[in-house]
Write an enzyme that holds these catalytic residues in place. Structure first.
Site, PDB file in Angstrom:
ATOM      1  N   GLU A  50       0.844  -1.213   0.092  1.00 59.04           N
ATOM      2  CA  GLU A  50       0.227  -0.011   0.112  1.00 59.04           C
ATOM      3  C   GLU A  50       1.046   1.252   0.200  1.00 59.04           C
ATOM      4  O   GLU A  50       1.953   1.207   0.869  1.00 59.04           O
ATOM      5  CB  GLU A  50      -0.861   0.013   1.277  1.00 59.04           C
ATOM      6  CG  GLU A  50      -1.885   1.191   1.389  1.00 59.04           C
ATOM      7  CD  GLU A  50      -2.721   1.147   2.503  1.00 59.04           C
ATOM      8  OE1 GLU A  50      -2.243   0.718   3.683  1.00 59.04           O
ATOM      9  OE2 GLU A  50      -3.728   2.022   2.522  1.00 59.04           O
ATOM     10  N   LYS A 129      -9.751   1.853  -2.693  1.00 58.77           N
ATOM     11  CA  LYS A 129     -10.058   1.060  -1.335  1.00 58.77           C
ATOM     12  C   LYS A 129     -11.541   1.490  -0.862  1.00 58.77           C
ATOM     13  O   LYS A 129     -11.933   2.548  -0.809  1.00 58.77           O
ATOM     14  CB  LYS A 129      -8.985   1.865  -0.249  1.00 58.77           C
ATOM     15  CG  LYS A 129      -8.807   1.237   0.973  1.00 58.77           C
ATOM     16  CD  LYS A 129      -7.700   2.029   1.895  1.00 58.77           C
ATOM     17  CE  LYS A 129      -7.417   1.302   3.257  1.00 58.77           C
ATOM     18  NZ  LYS A 129      -6.356   1.818   4.011  1.00 58.77           N
ATOM     19  N   CYS A 170      -5.464  -3.118   2.730  1.00 60.07           N
ATOM     20  CA  CYS A 170      -5.239  -3.079   4.169  1.00 60.07           C
ATOM     21  C   CYS A 170      -6.465  -2.985   4.754  1.00 60.07           C
ATOM     22  O   CYS A 170      -7.030  -4.105   5.260  1.00 60.07           O
ATOM     23  CB  CYS A 170      -4.570  -1.661   4.366  1.00 60.07           C
ATOM     24  SG  CYS A 170      -3.574  -1.524   6.002  1.00 60.07           S
TER      25      CYS A 170
HETATM   26  O1  LIG Z   1      -6.765  -1.420  10.384  1.00 63.37           O
HETATM   27  C1  LIG Z   1      -5.476  -1.425  10.793  1.00 63.37           C
HETATM   28  O2  LIG Z   1      -5.268  -1.588  11.880  1.00 63.37           O
HETATM   29  C2  LIG Z   1      -4.612  -0.612  10.037  1.00 63.37           C
HETATM   30  C3  LIG Z   1      -5.385   0.033   8.841  1.00 63.37           C
HETATM   31  C4  LIG Z   1      -4.373   0.689   7.949  1.00 63.37           C
HETATM   32  O3  LIG Z   1      -3.361   1.221   8.296  1.00 63.37           O
HETATM   33  C5  LIG Z   1      -4.792   1.080   6.461  1.00 63.37           C
HETATM   34  O4  LIG Z   1      -5.897   0.649   6.148  1.00 63.37           O
HETATM   35  O5  LIG Z   1      -4.023   1.803   5.846  1.00 63.37           O
END
Ligand SMILES: O=C(O)CCC(=O)C(=O)O
Length: 294
Positions: A50, A129, A170
């Protein structure tokens, strides 16, 4: 696709745990170098993390954002520099490339967007996303992507020479419905570019990846950037591939590196025949509906 078809149902997957810095051009050239290395080592599908062209953080997204082509196929001369760099290296190496994600600007709105490319360099599709990260753990960690970003409204799955692949980013890992929908679409490998952190990562990253793999009886990989304790956001690292049995096949530590895993698709059928939960869904009692068109 025929030119790349393999007689085997098994292929090598590379997860590039890239050290991402503040210079975009350096991030792009280092990412391309790692893709070349992964291809030279026999990888057929290669994935980046990401936000691989920019440091992770809402304060950076607007400065690093680029436009992403509206159409699939070969990127035109107006495509953004990250899109062009990814397309070129996918073609040069003849690999399927899941280009992690980058901040995208589109009609005045910002997105966290993943572009995937075929071995001929054609853009296969984009995934914006869908679930934006919204984490507030008092005294430990706070970041809210919705302050800056808009959510995507479509899913992305595409065919490769070996299996259909589904993409999430993510925080999307926290929503098992997405993984189930990809399973229903026939995906056998899910790739989640990500950047969990040193607060949530130690307990949640592996748990979510393994849960998704075991529940849907398919391969799931999470691809993180490397940890940099001098950055404002401390990525957890630990990129990993998990098999349909729910076992971690291979994983990284927190440092930069490439993790290689063999994706043997016969394991999907084997696990599904040993424990047939995928065929035992009680669709008469509940449902998961894919409301997107592609
Ligand atoms: O859900 C998480 O703990 C981290 C999520 C995150 O960093 C993201 O989605 O970029």
């Amino acid at each position: 696709m025929a030119a790349h078809a393999e007689a085997t149902s098994s292929f090598k997957l590379a997860l590039i745990q890239l050290a991402v810095g503040s210079d975009k051009a350096t991030n792009l050239s280092r990412a391309a170098e790692k893709v070349r290395e992964a291809a030279q080592n026999g990888s057929k599908i290669v994935a980046l993390p990401e936000c691989f062209n920019s440091p992770y953080g809402t304060q950076y997204f607007k400065d690093y954002a680029e436009e992403v082509p509206a159409e699939t196929g070969q990127p035109g001369p107006g495509a953004g520099e990250s899109c062009k760099a990814l397309s070129q290296v996918a073609r040069e190496c003849g690999v399927f490339l899941v280009g992690g994600s980058i901040p995208e600007v589109r009609k005045g709105k910002y997105y966290n967007t993943s572009m995937s490319f075929g071995p001929d360099g054609a853009l296969l599709g984009v995934f914006r996303k869908v679930h934006l990260a919204d984490v507030n753990i008092p005294g430990k960690l706070r970041f809210r992507e919705p302050d800056v970003l808009s959510p995507g409204n479509k899913f992305l799955s595409f065919d490769t020479d070996w299996c259909k692949v589904g993409i999430g980013i993510c925080y999307d890992l926290r929503f098992p419905e997405l993984g189930s929908i990809y399973g229903l679409r026939g995906c056998k490998l899910l790739l989640y570019p990500g950047a969990f952190n040193t607060v949530t990562g130690p307990v949640h990253w592996e748990l979510l990846i393994r849960g998704l793999a075991a529940n849907n009886q398919l391969f799931v990989a999470g691809i993180s950037s490397a940890q940099d304790l001098t950055a404002s956001y401390h990525a957890w690292g630990h990129s990993m591939l998990c098999n349909p049995w729910g076992k971690v096949v291979v994983s990284a530590d927190e440092k930069e590196g490439i993790v290689y895993g063999e994706v043997d698709l016969s394991e999907v059928d084997r696990v599904r025949s040993h424990i047939p939960v995928t065929a035992q869904k009680r669709w008469d009692l509940y449902s998961i509906t894919d409301k997107t068109s592609t």
